[in-house]
Write an enzyme that holds these catalytic residues in place. Structure first.
Site, PDB file in Angstrom:
ATOM      1  N   THR A  91      21.785  53.945   0.521  1.00  0.00           N
ATOM      2  CA  THR A  91      20.599  53.207   0.051  1.00  0.00           C
ATOM      3  C   THR A  91      19.575  54.147  -0.586  1.00  0.00           C
ATOM      4  O   THR A  91      18.614  53.679  -1.188  1.00  0.00           O
ATOM      5  CB  THR A  91      19.926  52.397   1.191  1.00  0.00           C
ATOM      6  OG1 THR A  91      19.547  53.286   2.247  1.00  0.00           O
ATOM      7  CG2 THR A  91      20.859  51.335   1.743  1.00  0.00           C
ATOM      8  N   ALA A 125      12.276  58.887  12.962  1.00  0.00           N
ATOM      9  CA  ALA A 125      11.667  57.707  12.341  1.00  0.00           C
ATOM     10  C   ALA A 125      12.198  56.483  13.075  1.00  0.00           C
ATOM     11  O   ALA A 125      13.318  56.042  12.844  1.00  0.00           O
ATOM     12  CB  ALA A 125      12.037  57.643  10.863  1.00  0.00           C
ATOM     13  N   TYR A 132      20.409  47.195  13.656  1.00  0.00           N
ATOM     14  CA  TYR A 132      19.313  48.122  13.343  1.00  0.00           C
ATOM     15  C   TYR A 132      18.454  48.348  14.579  1.00  0.00           C
ATOM     16  O   TYR A 132      18.180  49.483  14.969  1.00  0.00           O
ATOM     17  CB  TYR A 132      18.472  47.524  12.211  1.00  0.00           C
ATOM     18  CG  TYR A 132      17.344  48.405  11.715  1.00  0.00           C
ATOM     19  CD1 TYR A 132      17.604  49.616  11.087  1.00  0.00           C
ATOM     20  CD2 TYR A 132      16.014  48.000  11.831  1.00  0.00           C
ATOM     21  CE1 TYR A 132      16.570  50.412  10.609  1.00  0.00           C
ATOM     22  CE2 TYR A 132      14.977  48.778  11.344  1.00  0.00           C
ATOM     23  CZ  TYR A 132      15.259  49.989  10.727  1.00  0.00           C
ATOM     24  OH  TYR A 132      14.220  50.768  10.252  1.00  0.00           O
ATOM     25  N   LYS A 159      18.395  71.379  18.283  1.00  0.00           N
ATOM     26  CA  LYS A 159      18.582  72.166  19.521  1.00  0.00           C
ATOM     27  C   LYS A 159      19.087  73.567  19.169  1.00  0.00           C
ATOM     28  O   LYS A 159      18.550  74.570  19.645  1.00  0.00           O
ATOM     29  CB  LYS A 159      19.560  71.427  20.428  1.00  0.00           C
ATOM     30  CG  LYS A 159      19.893  72.139  21.703  1.00  0.00           C
ATOM     31  CD  LYS A 159      20.626  71.178  22.646  1.00  0.00           C
ATOM     32  CE  LYS A 159      21.355  71.930  23.722  1.00  0.00           C
ATOM     33  NZ  LYS A 159      22.742  72.258  23.334  1.00  0.00           N
ATOM     34  N   SER A 171      18.606  55.943   7.310  1.00  0.00           N
ATOM     35  CA  SER A 171      19.069  54.636   7.798  1.00  0.00           C
ATOM     36  C   SER A 171      18.790  53.586   6.735  1.00  0.00           C
ATOM     37  O   SER A 171      17.741  53.632   6.091  1.00  0.00           O
ATOM     38  CB  SER A 171      18.327  54.194   9.077  1.00  0.00           C
ATOM     39  OG  SER A 171      18.808  52.911   9.481  1.00  0.00           O
ATOM     40  N   ASN A 198      23.357  60.397   2.194  1.00  0.00           N
ATOM     41  CA  ASN A 198      24.678  60.003   1.670  1.00  0.00           C
ATOM     42  C   ASN A 198      24.543  59.001   0.525  1.00  0.00           C
ATOM     43  O   ASN A 198      25.540  58.521  -0.012  1.00  0.00           O
ATOM     44  CB  ASN A 198      25.571  59.430   2.782  1.00  0.00           C
ATOM     45  CG  ASN A 198      25.027  58.132   3.346  1.00  0.00           C
ATOM     46  OD1 ASN A 198      23.933  57.691   2.988  1.00  0.00           O
ATOM     47  ND2 ASN A 198      25.783  57.503   4.230  1.00  0.00           N
TER      48      ASN A 198
END
Ligand code: UDP
Length: 314
Positions: A39, A118, A149, A109, A79, A36
């Site tokens: 970052t 990660a 986090y 799945k 993240s 997205n």
């Protein structure tokens, strides 16, 4: 003729996600990167624009998404990862670790794909065991600023294991220790880009606290090699991947000054809340099961990283 394997990499335009994309493409895997861009940075993947086996999808993986066609690997790397970033984006950080892990596990799945999370040395918090082994349960403050986090990643590990046990999925968890190298954002707030930027611009080097806290820094190429070995292996982890050479932050500041040939002075600033006092991976598991050990010493990796920052951010 058998078809190419397909990997979905979330956070695919970030520092590690983009290097992982490069590596899997060179292994002959088709890569679908999802990011997205809060970052992540499109510059990290612009060299892949014309690559026919690479596709980029701008999407927040905390929200549901579909991928058409077969998928063999789902690698969840999305993240914010710098303390400064996750303090700036606390809710998205919690969501990508929880809802993002749920959505990506659901995708794996559905596609019967192998899943790799990660995770992070932050699951150990401010560790009371040193060096940290995978068996250590950690020492985390859930309501401190870093909790967004740490707890998101701890939840992510828990849901990976729930899917593994309940749905009999093929899953892997890597616990990533401090990693550095080209494509880090110069302003991401982490110690490596901060010190390099300061050293290259003759600004004061900002050591937080007394600088006696330790970190162990792994060059990105070693880390990517370890992750890919885990991905192709038959073990599930969690496995620590990191370089066990441990430095105090003060030693690290001096090394950066030397590598950058800088006249910067060291100054001391307050230590952020819950800043871990020590961190060093025990990598016995990776050595034994993945035949992995880091190859790039800090001085060599730093020289390359300083060179990269000079070209990209001077
Ligand atoms: N740090 C520092 N000066 C800076 C940035 C970070 O002294 O300008 C310290 C920070 O307090 C921590 C260590 O360097 O002890 C590593 O911080 P970083 O943000 O890179 O990541 P962390 O390992 O804490 O997740």
């Amino acid at each position: 003729m058998s078809r190419k394997k397909v990997a979905v990499i979330t956070g695919g335009s970030g520092f590690l996600g983009s290097h992982l994309s490069d590596r899997l493409l060179s292994d002959g895997v088709k890569v679908i990167a999802v990011d997205n861009l809060i970052t992540g940075n499109l510059n990290n993947i612009k060299h892949l624009k014309k690559e026919k086996n690479f596709e980029f999808i701008k999407h927040d993986v905390s929200k549901e998404f579909r991928i058409a066609g077969p998928v063999d690997y789902v690698l969840h790397f999305a993240s914010p990862a710098s303390p400064v970033d996750y303090l700036k984006h606390p809710i998205p950080t919690l969501k990508v670790g929880s809802l993002g892990s749920h959505n990506t596990l659901g995708l794996a799945k559905l596609k019967k794909a192998r899943y790799l999370l990660a995770s992070t040395s932050e699951v150990y918090g401010d560790p009371l065991e040193h060096p940290q082994k995978e068996t250590y349960w950690g020492h985390v403050n859930p309501i401190g600023p870093r909790g967004v986090y740490d707890e998101a990643k701890r939840f992510a590990e828990a849901i990976v294991f729930a899917y593994r046990r309940f749905h009999k999925m093929d899953t892997k968890i890597v616990r990533i220790f401090n990693t550095y190298g080209p494509r880090m954002r110069i302003n991401d707030g982490r110690v490596v880009p901060n010190f390099i930027y300061q050293a290259l611009h003759g600004k004061n080097i900002t050591v937080y606290g007394d600088g006696k806290q330790t970190r162990s820094f792994c060059y990105y190429s070693d880390l990517i090699d370890g992750i890919v070995r885990l991905l192709y292996s038959s073990i599930s982890g969690p496995v620590n991947i990191g370089n066990p050479d441990e430095f105090t932050i003060l030693e690290f500041a001096k090394l950066v000054i030397k590598e950058a040939n800088s006249k910067s002075k060291i100054i001391f600033e307050p230590l952020p809340t819950d800043d871990p006092k020590q961190r060093k991976p025990d990598i016995s598991l990776a050595k034994q099961y993945l035949k992995w050990t880091p190859q790039v010493p800090l001085a060599e990796g730093l020289t390359k990283t300083v060179q990269w920052f000079k070209v990209h951010h001077s």
